[in-house]
Design a protein around this motif. Structure first.
Motif, PDB file in Angstrom:
ATOM      1  N   ALA A 212       0.833  -1.206   0.000  1.00  0.00           N
ATOM      2  CA  ALA A 212       0.000   0.000   0.000  1.00  0.00           C
ATOM      3  C   ALA A 212       0.868   1.256   0.000  1.00  0.00           C
ATOM      4  O   ALA A 212       0.592   2.222  -0.724  1.00  0.00           O
ATOM      5  CB  ALA A 212      -0.928  -0.017   1.206  1.00  0.00           C
ATOM      6  N   GLU A 213       1.929   1.245   0.796  1.00  0.00           N
ATOM      7  CA  GLU A 213       2.830   2.399   0.850  1.00  0.00           C
ATOM      8  C   GLU A 213       3.535   2.608  -0.484  1.00  0.00           C
ATOM      9  O   GLU A 213       3.672   3.737  -0.959  1.00  0.00           O
ATOM     10  CB  GLU A 213       3.871   2.194   1.956  1.00  0.00           C
TER      11      GLU A 213
ATOM     12  N   GLU B 133       1.085   4.021  -3.056  1.00  0.00           N
ATOM     13  CA  GLU B 133       0.793   5.436  -2.779  1.00  0.00           C
ATOM     14  C   GLU B 133       1.963   6.321  -3.201  1.00  0.00           C
ATOM     15  O   GLU B 133       1.767   7.387  -3.809  1.00  0.00           O
ATOM     16  CB  GLU B 133       0.511   5.614  -1.291  1.00  0.00           C
TER      17      GLU B 133
ATOM     18  N   GLU C 133       2.024   6.590  -6.961  1.00  0.00           N
ATOM     19  CA  GLU C 133       0.932   7.443  -7.435  1.00  0.00           C
ATOM     20  C   GLU C 133       1.291   8.919  -7.246  1.00  0.00           C
ATOM     21  O   GLU C 133       1.066   9.752  -8.131  1.00  0.00           O
ATOM     22  CB  GLU C 133      -0.351   7.108  -6.667  1.00  0.00           C
ATOM     23  N   GLU C 134       1.871   9.232  -6.096  1.00  0.00           N
ATOM     24  CA  GLU C 134       2.245  10.615  -5.821  1.00  0.00           C
ATOM     25  C   GLU C 134       3.354  11.091  -6.760  1.00  0.00           C
ATOM     26  O   GLU C 134       3.401  12.256  -7.138  1.00  0.00           O
ATOM     27  CB  GLU C 134       2.706  10.741  -4.374  1.00  0.00           C
TER      28      GLU C 134
ATOM     29  N   ASP D  37      -5.479   1.988  -7.890  1.00  0.00           N
ATOM     30  CA  ASP D  37      -4.597   1.677  -6.781  1.00  0.00           C
ATOM     31  C   ASP D  37      -4.524   0.176  -6.512  1.00  0.00           C
ATOM     32  O   ASP D  37      -3.501  -0.331  -6.050  1.00  0.00           O
ATOM     33  CB  ASP D  37      -5.079   2.391  -5.517  1.00  0.00           C
TER      34      ASP D  37
ATOM     35  N   GLU E  74      -1.040  -1.795  -6.063  1.00  0.00           N
ATOM     36  CA  GLU E  74      -0.707  -2.528  -4.847  1.00  0.00           C
ATOM     37  C   GLU E  74      -0.309  -3.966  -5.148  1.00  0.00           C
ATOM     38  O   GLU E  74       0.631  -4.507  -4.557  1.00  0.00           O
ATOM     39  CB  GLU E  74      -1.894  -2.505  -3.881  1.00  0.00           C
TER      40      GLU E  74
END
Length: 438
Positions: free
Chosen positions: A200-201, A204, A207-208, A228, A232
């Motif tokens: 998950a990290e 994220e 994505e950022e 997402d 993941e």
């Protein structure tokens, strides 16, 4: 006909597996809006928890899938042998036979990546959604089936002296899991929790950073998009191949461990082996029989044996359940299995088209007599001479285990292969026993 097994019908969905908790978990996924692929992945990971003596995430899995409106595909979750698992390496260690236990016997783990690929391309649920059932039963416990404890007892000494981390899990308080008593695997639960959190990290962060998801290029036609969710899953695949799980696998493989040779050896699995392999899709092996097209995994598995058994059947069958009917099926199975021993594998081309042809099987069918055969009788598709392992020859001769010959000889086949193909016999002794072998 009387049966204790009633016909089951479902109006919403149905699940069948080898353990009720896996089936129950899969039904929960369906009831929560997931599709059949989500349910299958959830069930697969629960089976790793409740049937650890039969399968695990570092094992292998052949998957046959039939998407609605799409073509049947095979998802190959069978890892190859590590690059360093060569005949020369084993002989350099003074071994005539690849040990049946320990890190030298290990192939590249295939199951985890195959399940992730299935979830990525055809599922709808997140990684956390499908793993929560396995995490729950590993963390909170379940009542193990009898065979778990029985199997652990057979390897008790090995666990206690060589695999201490396994002893911590499967021999708590010095005894194996018992039916009816709650059994937990907190180490596995912690591993999956960490995997979910790190994936998950990573998703994220990607994505950022505006990184395009690398999964898009390699996905099956018609595969679902998941934002997402896909990111993941891809992150989880990387963690398995290159992250903390990969590091643990390589570290364990490098640790000298006692095996069936009576000596301690390190394995050949490396970080490059893990990073360089991925599960893949392929067309199934097929056979048309009485209006049905049957699909199996390719001859890297033993799946086509069933197709050969069907090809061996005559147009008219004896009465169902009769002695003649059973005799025909058993003798056909023997012939198909003999061809498996001689021809199946993944290191050389397998003449599957000829093995399933009518001409070839008409000749093979004629070998079925009125009495049971005790011979191992592989065929010669296309005129090729069958090539049997020493193990098969010894078993066929009825001398398995005598003088330590319950093994298979070296076949220096091109390409990389499954670990099971690396069973071999010292060549001079093989030639003494089987002069015709070359």
């Amino acid at each position: 006909m009387f049966t204790t097994r009633p016909t089951l019908q479902g109006t919403f969905g149905m699940v069948s597996s080898t353990h009720w908790l896996a089936s129950q978990s899969a039904m929960a996924v369906l009831e929560d809006g997931g599709n059949a692929y989500d349910a299958a992945v959830a069930a697969g990971f629960v089976l790793h928890v409740v049937e650890p003596h039969l399968n695990g995430p570092a094992g292998e899995v052949p998957i046959i899938l039939a998407p609605a409106g799409g073509e049947v595909r095979v998802l190959c979750g069978q890892g190859v042998a590590p690059a360093g698992a060569t005949i020369a390496h084993y002989r350099g260690l003074g071994l005539d036979l690849v040990p049946g236990t320990g890190p030298l016997a290990a192939a590249v783990p295939g199951a985890f990546d195959a399940w992730m690929l299935l979830l990525r391309d055809h599922g709808t649920k997140s990684l956390a959604d499908v793993l929560k059932y396995a995490i729950g039963y590993a963390e909170d416990g379940h009542a193990p089936v009898e065979r778990v404890g029985e199997t652990v007892e057979t390897v008790r000494e090995l666990f206690e002296t060589e695999w201490s981390s396994s002893a911590d899990v499967y021999l708590p308080d010095g005894r194996p899991p018992r039916p009816g008593e709650l059994f937990r695997n907190p180490a596995l639960a912690a591993t999956w929790k960490r995997l979910v959190a790190e994936a998950a990290e990573a998703a994220e962060a990607a994505e950022e950073a505006g990184v395009r998801r690398e999964a898009d290029a390699g996905r099956e036609p018609g595969a679902r998009d998941g934002g997402d969710r896909v990111a993941e899953i891809e992150a989880a695949r990387r963690i398995w191949r290159e992250g903390f799980i990969a590091e643990a696998l390589v570290r364990q493989a490098a640790r000298p461990t006692m095996d069936t040779s009576g000596e301690r050896h390190s394995g050949t699995l490396t970080a490059a082996d893990l990073a360089g392999w991925a599960a893949s899709y392929e067309a199934p092996a097929t056979y048309d029989w009485r209006g049905w097209t049957l699909c199996k995994a390719g001859p890297w598995s033993q799946g086509p044996v069933l197709l050969q058994q069907l090809a061996l059947l005559p147009p008219e069958l004896p009465r169902y359940g009769s002695a003649e009917y059973v005799h025909l099926l058993i003798e056909g199975c023997k012939l198909a299995m003999a061809d498996r021993e001689a021809w199946y594998g993944d290191a050389a081309e397998v003449p599957l088209e000829e093995l399933l042809s009518e001409e070839y099987n008409a000749g093979r069918r004629a070998l079925v007599g009125e009495k049971a055969s005790y011979e191992l009788r592989p065929g010669s598709p296309g005129g090729r001479a069958p090539r049997l392992s020493g193990h098969a020859r010894v078993v066929a001769a009825g001398t398995a285990g005598e003088d330590g010959f319950d093994v298979a000889p070296v076949f220096d086949l091109p390409g990389r292969t499954n670990s099971a193909r690396f069973l071999f016999l010292d060549e001079p002794r093989a030639r003494d026993l089987f002069p015709e072998w070359d």
